[in-house]
Design a protein around this motif. Structure first.
Motif, PDB file in Angstrom:
ATOM      1  N   GLU A  31      -2.182  -1.883  -4.724  1.00 17.28           N
ATOM      2  CA  GLU A  31      -1.328  -3.075  -4.672  1.00 17.28           C
ATOM      3  C   GLU A  31      -0.616  -3.306  -5.999  1.00 17.28           C
ATOM      4  OE1 GLU A  31      -1.650  -7.832  -3.518  1.00 17.28           O
ATOM      5  OE2 GLU A  31      -3.305  -6.461  -3.155  1.00 17.28           O
ATOM      6  N   ARG A  39       0.847  -1.200   0.000  1.00 18.69           N
ATOM      7  CA  ARG A  39       0.000   0.000   0.000  1.00 18.69           C
ATOM      8  C   ARG A  39       0.879   1.245   0.000  1.00 18.69           C
ATOM      9  NH1 ARG A  39      -3.006  -3.453  -1.088  1.00 18.69           N
ATOM     10  NH2 ARG A  39      -5.056  -3.946  -0.222  1.00 18.69           N
ATOM     11  N   GLY A  52      -7.869  -0.270  -3.409  1.00 17.35           N
ATOM     12  CA  GLY A  52      -6.889  -1.166  -2.797  1.00 17.35           C
ATOM     13  C   GLY A  52      -6.173  -2.025  -3.824  1.00 17.35           C
TER      14      GLY A  52
END
Length: 575
Positions: free
Chosen positions: A355, A312, A351
């Motif tokens: 990633e 992240r 997210g």
């Protein structure tokens, strides 16, 4: 017509004029290539009409014909090499419209306001920059839309097929992923305005043709310089690369001026959109770049060296810049913006995008594999102190003691000579410093050990690597990354022996503090691994360690250890 419109028109005309110059260079090169053939045609036509007869003219005619055939064959060779060469494509994370409908809507609305064609697709780059990238050479070779749906190693959920071939001729909008997390939606729109405005000049046929010509020459040069060519194929490619280099040398100045004019015209057009906000947003660009650089070099790089990749990174940018805003009075007020809607909300799965961009950053800046595996695993920020910081310290402390063993330095614990202690390190380094001292010998030993371990580490990024969810090398061809080995953009130069020794001694001190004084490993968003004593970061360890390493003076470090309550004679747990 307003002053802005006049400036834009002048910039566009200047860009078109430079494009015509580039196309004239291409035409002149072609004219030179067909000149011998034209002379041969004239000579044979004269012979057919009874002119220029005789054995001497016959010899001239056939000689010129032979030269013309050779020159045409060489021209065909160079033309085919330039046409078949694949210009470099920036490694990016493709974003489908299905995965970011709001982002696509924002870009299309921006293009409508600017009265320019919309980009054909959107992609993310793990860097603080945004640009337009023409990928029509890949779309034409693989079919409409193919180049825009595949990325090197990582991708987001794929969207539907491109609706029309015309859409693939527009450039791809590449957006820096840190911008999406740090910037607010309005700021992102203001920053992207001059970039999207560049699709207008890109649609002009002369400018597009000139760009294709220059990119083809550049790709032919890179293709000729690629290793692994046999002599049969290498010699023709080398000659084609030499010709392309000559042409590119003649084009370079005009191409650079054309791009400057295109950028100036796009900037003038974009002044009609959020001009006041764009000034403030540019401040955020500089701040994001500073935070991203610190995050990569101070936080991500130690993890990558340990075989872990923070999953992240873009979310970490927000934490790093928020911390910077807290520490730096020049950044006061920037944190107040965080109450507005972040641009990452324009993605359906932020997210997953974070990633994918984080893994791509690890490949670009460190050379990690395209997917997780043994010795290469993702790590969350909550796990970072234990799985990266503590492991880094203990691994470096273990290496330090192995080198001391190699140098024959005795263990310092009388109760158990086999256990490692901080006292052993300090006693060895105490005393006179300077050339030839124990610090220099230990630094050389650690430098050699680190170099040996790095040489024995597996090489990442080869053709055997594949992307997650993909079929392997076929979906992640190595030529997307260029002929050179990964990493493409190393973050730091090689460390000196003294720097390595200071890092290893500091790691040993931190291990002793954790094991004997109740300290804990921690994460500082701007400085990376941190030692927490009583829940507070201790940032004053570097100077005492340097005094010991460079001057052989242990007193500053002894005072620091006494203040923290560290027992240097107690054993330390190593990896």
């Amino acid at each position: 017509m307003s002053g802005t419109d006049v400036g834009e028109e002048l910039g566009a005309r200047a860009a078109q004029a430079r494009a015509l110059v580039l196309l004239r260079i291409r035409s002149r090169a072609l004219a030179v290539a067909i000149l011998p053939a034209a002379v041969a045609v004239v000579l044979f036509a004269a012979d057919a009409q009874g002119h220029l007869a005789g054995p001497a003219w016959d010899a001239v005619r056939w000689t010129v014909l032979g030269v013309a055939v050779v020159v045409l064959l060489v021209t065909v060779l160079v033309a085919v090499s330039v046409a078949r060469a694949r210009p470099a494509m920036s490694p990016t994370v493709p974003v489908s419209e299905e995965g970011a409908p709001d982002l696509y809507r924002l870009v299309r609305d921006l293009a409508d306001r600017l009265d320019v064609p919309a980009p054909s697709a959107v992609a993310l780059t793990p860097d603080c920059d945004s640009w337009l990238e023409d990928r029509t050479h890949r779309a034409l070779r693989k079919g409409p839309g193919a180049a825009l749906r595949k990325g090197p190693g990582v991708s987001l959920p794929k969207g539907p097929e491109a609706p029309a071939e015309a859409a693939d001729t527009a450039p791809v909008l590449v957006i820096g992923s840190p911008f999406l997390w740090w910037m607010r939606v309005a700021e992102l729109r203001a920053v992207l305005a001059p970039v999207v405005a560049g699709t207008g000049p890109s649609a002009h046929p002369d400018i597009a043709a000139a760009r294709r010509f220059v990119r083809g020459l550049d790709a032919a040069i890179a293709d000729a310089a690629a290793p692994g060519r046999g002599p049969v194929r290498g010699a023709p490619l080398a000659f084609a690369g030499w010709v392309a280099r000559l042409l590119l040398r003649a084009c370079r100045g005009h191409a650079a001026e054309m791009e400057r004019c295109v950028a100036a015209a796009a900037s003038m057009r974009a002044q009609t959109v959020d001009y006041g906000l764009r000034i403030a947003a540019q401040e955020q660009v500089g701040l994001a770049y500073a935070g991203w650089d610190r995050l990569l070099t101070r936080v991500a790089l130690p993890a990558w060296r340990m075989g872990r990749w923070p999953s992240r990174l873009d979310a970490g940018v927000v934490s790093a810049l928020t911390e910077l805003s807290r520490r730096d009075r020049l950044a006061d007020g920037f944190a107040l913006r965080l109450g507005e809607r972040p641009a990452c909300d324009l993605l359906e799965e932020p997210g997953a995008a974070d990633e994918a961009a984080s893994l791509l950053a690890a490949r670009l800046f460190h050379g990690g594999p395209a997917e997780s595996g043994p010795g290469w695993a993702p790590v969350d920020w909550q796990q970072y102190p234990d799985e990266v910081v503590d492991r880094k310290w203990r691994s470096e402390a273990a290496r330090l003691h192995r080198v001391l063993d190699t140098l024959g330095v005795p263990r310092a614990s009388a109760a158990d000579p086999a256990v490692p202690t901080l006292a052993r390190v300090m006693e060895h380094l105490s005393g006179p410093g300077g050339p030839g001292g124990p610090g220099e010998a230990l630094a050389a030993g650690i430098g050699a050990a680190v170099a040996r371990e790095e040489a024995e580490a597996p090489v990442h990024g080869g053709p055997e690597q594949g992307g997650p969810g993909h079929g392997g090398a076929a979906d992640d061809p190595p030529d997307l990354w260029g002929p050179g080995p990964l990493p493409l953009f190393p973050l730091q130069p090689p460390r000196t022996g003294t720097e390595l020794l200071a890092d290893h001694v500091a790691a040993m001190v931190c291990c002793a503090a954790v094991d004997t004084a109740g300290a804990a490993p921690g994460l500082d968003w701007l400085d990376g691994p941190a030692l927490l004593v009583g829940g507070e970061r201790r940032a004053d360890l570097a100077a005492p360690v340097l005094s010991l390493v460079e001057d052989g003076d242990p007193d500053p470090l002894l005072n620091w250890l006494a203040e923290v309550g560290v027992r240097s004679d107690k054993p330390v747990r190593l990896v």
